[in-house]
Design a protein around this motif. Structure first.
Motif, PDB file in Angstrom:
ATOM      1  N   UNK A  43      45.639  37.887  60.716  1.00 11.67           N
ATOM      2  CA  UNK A  43      45.765  38.204  59.296  1.00 11.67           C
ATOM      3  C   UNK A  43      46.727  39.368  59.124  1.00 11.67           C
ATOM      4  N   UNK A  44      47.519  39.283  58.063  1.00  9.76           N
ATOM      5  CA  UNK A  44      48.421  40.362  57.684  1.00  9.76           C
ATOM      6  C   UNK A  44      48.673  40.263  56.190  1.00  9.76           C
ATOM      7  N   UNK A  45      48.802  41.411  55.539  1.00 16.20           N
ATOM      8  CA  UNK A  45      49.148  41.390  54.121  1.00 16.20           C
ATOM      9  C   UNK A  45      50.661  41.431  53.914  1.00 16.20           C
ATOM     10  N   UNK A  46      51.413  41.239  55.018  1.00 10.94           N
ATOM     11  CA  UNK A  46      52.868  41.236  54.917  1.00 10.94           C
ATOM     12  C   UNK A  46      53.514  40.037  55.599  1.00 10.94           C
ATOM     13  N   UNK A  47      52.939  39.564  56.685  1.00 11.29           N
ATOM     14  CA  UNK A  47      53.584  38.546  57.509  1.00 11.29           C
ATOM     15  C   UNK A  47      53.874  37.273  56.712  1.00 11.29           C
ATOM     16  N   UNK A  48      55.147  36.836  56.721  1.00 12.65           N
ATOM     17  CA  UNK A  48      55.609  35.598  56.091  1.00 12.65           C
ATOM     18  C   UNK A  48      55.418  35.585  54.576  1.00 12.65           C
ATOM     19  N   UNK A  49      55.151  36.717  53.972  1.00 11.30           N
ATOM     20  CA  UNK A  49      54.897  36.742  52.532  1.00 11.30           C
ATOM     21  C   UNK A  49      56.092  37.247  51.725  1.00 11.30           C
ATOM     22  N   UNK A  50      57.175  37.617  52.390  1.00 10.22           N
ATOM     23  CA  UNK A  50      58.349  38.085  51.668  1.00 10.22           C
ATOM     24  C   UNK A  50      59.090  36.897  51.046  1.00 10.22           C
ATOM     25  N   UNK A  51      59.734  37.144  49.933  1.00 13.19           N
ATOM     26  CA  UNK A  51      60.573  36.155  49.245  1.00 13.19           C
ATOM     27  C   UNK A  51      59.797  34.918  48.806  1.00 13.19           C
ATOM     28  N   UNK A  52      58.512  35.083  48.532  1.00 15.01           N
ATOM     29  CA  UNK A  52      57.753  33.962  47.981  1.00 15.01           C
ATOM     30  C   UNK A  52      57.815  33.990  46.457  1.00 15.01           C
ATOM     31  N   UNK A  63      62.087  31.551  48.692  1.00 15.89           N
ATOM     32  CA  UNK A  63      63.430  31.778  48.161  1.00 15.89           C
ATOM     33  C   UNK A  63      64.390  32.062  49.317  1.00 15.89           C
ATOM     34  N   UNK A  64      65.370  31.184  49.487  1.00 16.14           N
ATOM     35  CA  UNK A  64      66.356  31.309  50.550  1.00 16.14           C
ATOM     36  C   UNK A  64      67.682  31.783  49.973  1.00 16.14           C
ATOM     37  N   UNK A  65      68.387  32.571  50.767  1.00 18.34           N
ATOM     38  CA  UNK A  65      69.680  33.092  50.319  1.00 18.34           C
ATOM     39  C   UNK A  65      70.654  31.973  49.993  1.00 18.34           C
ATOM     40  N   UNK A  66      70.710  30.947  50.844  1.00 13.71           N
ATOM     41  CA  UNK A  66      71.705  29.890  50.672  1.00 13.71           C
ATOM     42  C   UNK A  66      71.188  28.694  49.886  1.00 13.71           C
TER      43      UNK A  66
END
Length: 322
Positions: A43-52, A63-66
């Protein structure tokens, strides 16, 4: 093209110089693993949660840059598991509803192939190192995490259709890439690929997540065929560990030619520990212990940081990207 690559590498170098940390906030969940447990293994409150981002129904999108915002079954399932753990910790039904929303999307958007396999594809191009995936493409990691989410949804709801999807989803682990699966063979060892495309990226954390999906399904059903797939993968992992091992100090990011960023390395350590505990494979536990950052001296850390920075930024210049 070269000038853009150099500018990108310089920006990334500046960011990593100031944000590199040897530890990362992700932890093992001790309650996970039993046939009735709703907890996931880490469990993590950060892992894989960016740019959702989230659609009008609350389904997670990446959300992907390209490519802009895309549905990716990995992040749908991961957001579900994150909310399920939050529900178990805080007893707030809002989190449970979020979990079930993600499960409903996974159930609705599964693709049933003519060969009998259930798959959750991605519908955007993806450049991974030297390899290019074209839609619709699947992933051993994504299949595994989806299976883990659906097994826990079955434990909550008793919906046997979810278990049937998991069983069909496990079939790609018995199929080679040429057959539309995620299975490869290296010197007689069976491996499962996060990105089943040549040249193989062969990323460790994706392999580990896929094995945990198979383990969850076996624990729930007792199916001998699923157990065989899991056991073959664990044996292949144990035999091939040296491929990802940098001087008994850190992990390589597959075939990309650079060391793992700290969050991937921490995930590798924890998942090796989890798999070592459930299988009794000493090689997994030994390497996880060797990789533990608590054993790193100041000189070790300096070495790892410098090797990471050099290899990662050289890779940015030489590897294609979207």
């Amino acid at each position: 093209m070269w000038s853009r690559s150099i500018m990108y590498a310089v920006r990334a170098l500046r960011r990593e110089l100031f944000s590199f940390r040897f530890d990362y906030p992700v932890e093992i969940v001790p309650e996970a693993g039993g046939s009735h447990s709703l907890h996931y293994y880490i469990f993590s409150d950060r892992l894989f949660l960016d740019d959702l981002e989230f659609d009008q129904n609350g389904v997670a999108m990446k959300r992907y840059r390209a490519h802009g915002s895309q549905y990716n079954p990995l992040f749908v399932a991961w957001w579900g598991l994150f909310n399920l753990e939050q529900y178990l910790r805080e007893k707030d039904d809002r989190f449970l509803r979020q979990f079930l929303i993600q499960v409903d999307w996974l159930k609705t958007n599964v693709v049933m192939r003519e060969d009998g396999a259930a798959v959750w594809p991605c519908y955007f191009d993806w450049q991974e190192g030297l390899a290019r995936l074209t839609p619709p493409w699947i992933s051993g990691m994504y299949q595994g995490v989806v299976i883990s989410a659906l097994v826990r949804a079955f434990r909550l709801t008793g919906d046997h259709d979810l278990l049937a999807l998991c069983e069909k989803g496990s079939r790609v682990f018995g199929m080679t890439i040429a057959q539309g699966g995620v299975r490869t063979i290296s010197r007689g060892d069976i491996l499962y690929e996060e990105y089943p495309v040549y040249p193989l990226p062969r990323i460790l954390d994706g392999f580990l997540f896929s094995l945990l999906g198979l383990y969850d399904l076996y624990v729930q059903t007792g199916d001998a065929g699923v157990n065989r797939l899991f056991t073959e993968g664990v044996q292949g992992l144990s035999s091939q560990l040296s491929f990802w091992n940098y001087r008994n100090k850190w992990s390589w990011y597959g075939n990309h030619g650079y060391l793992c960023p700290p969050h991937y390395h921490k995930v590798n350590c924890l998942l090796l520990t989890v798999l070592g505990n459930v299988t009794g494979e000493k090689a997994l536990l030994q390497l996880s212990e060797l990789w533990d950052v608590k054993h790193r001296s100041v000189l070790d850390k300096l070495e790892i940081f410098l090797v990471f920075m050099v290899t990662k930024n050289f890779a940015r210049l030489r590897l294609p990207r979207d």
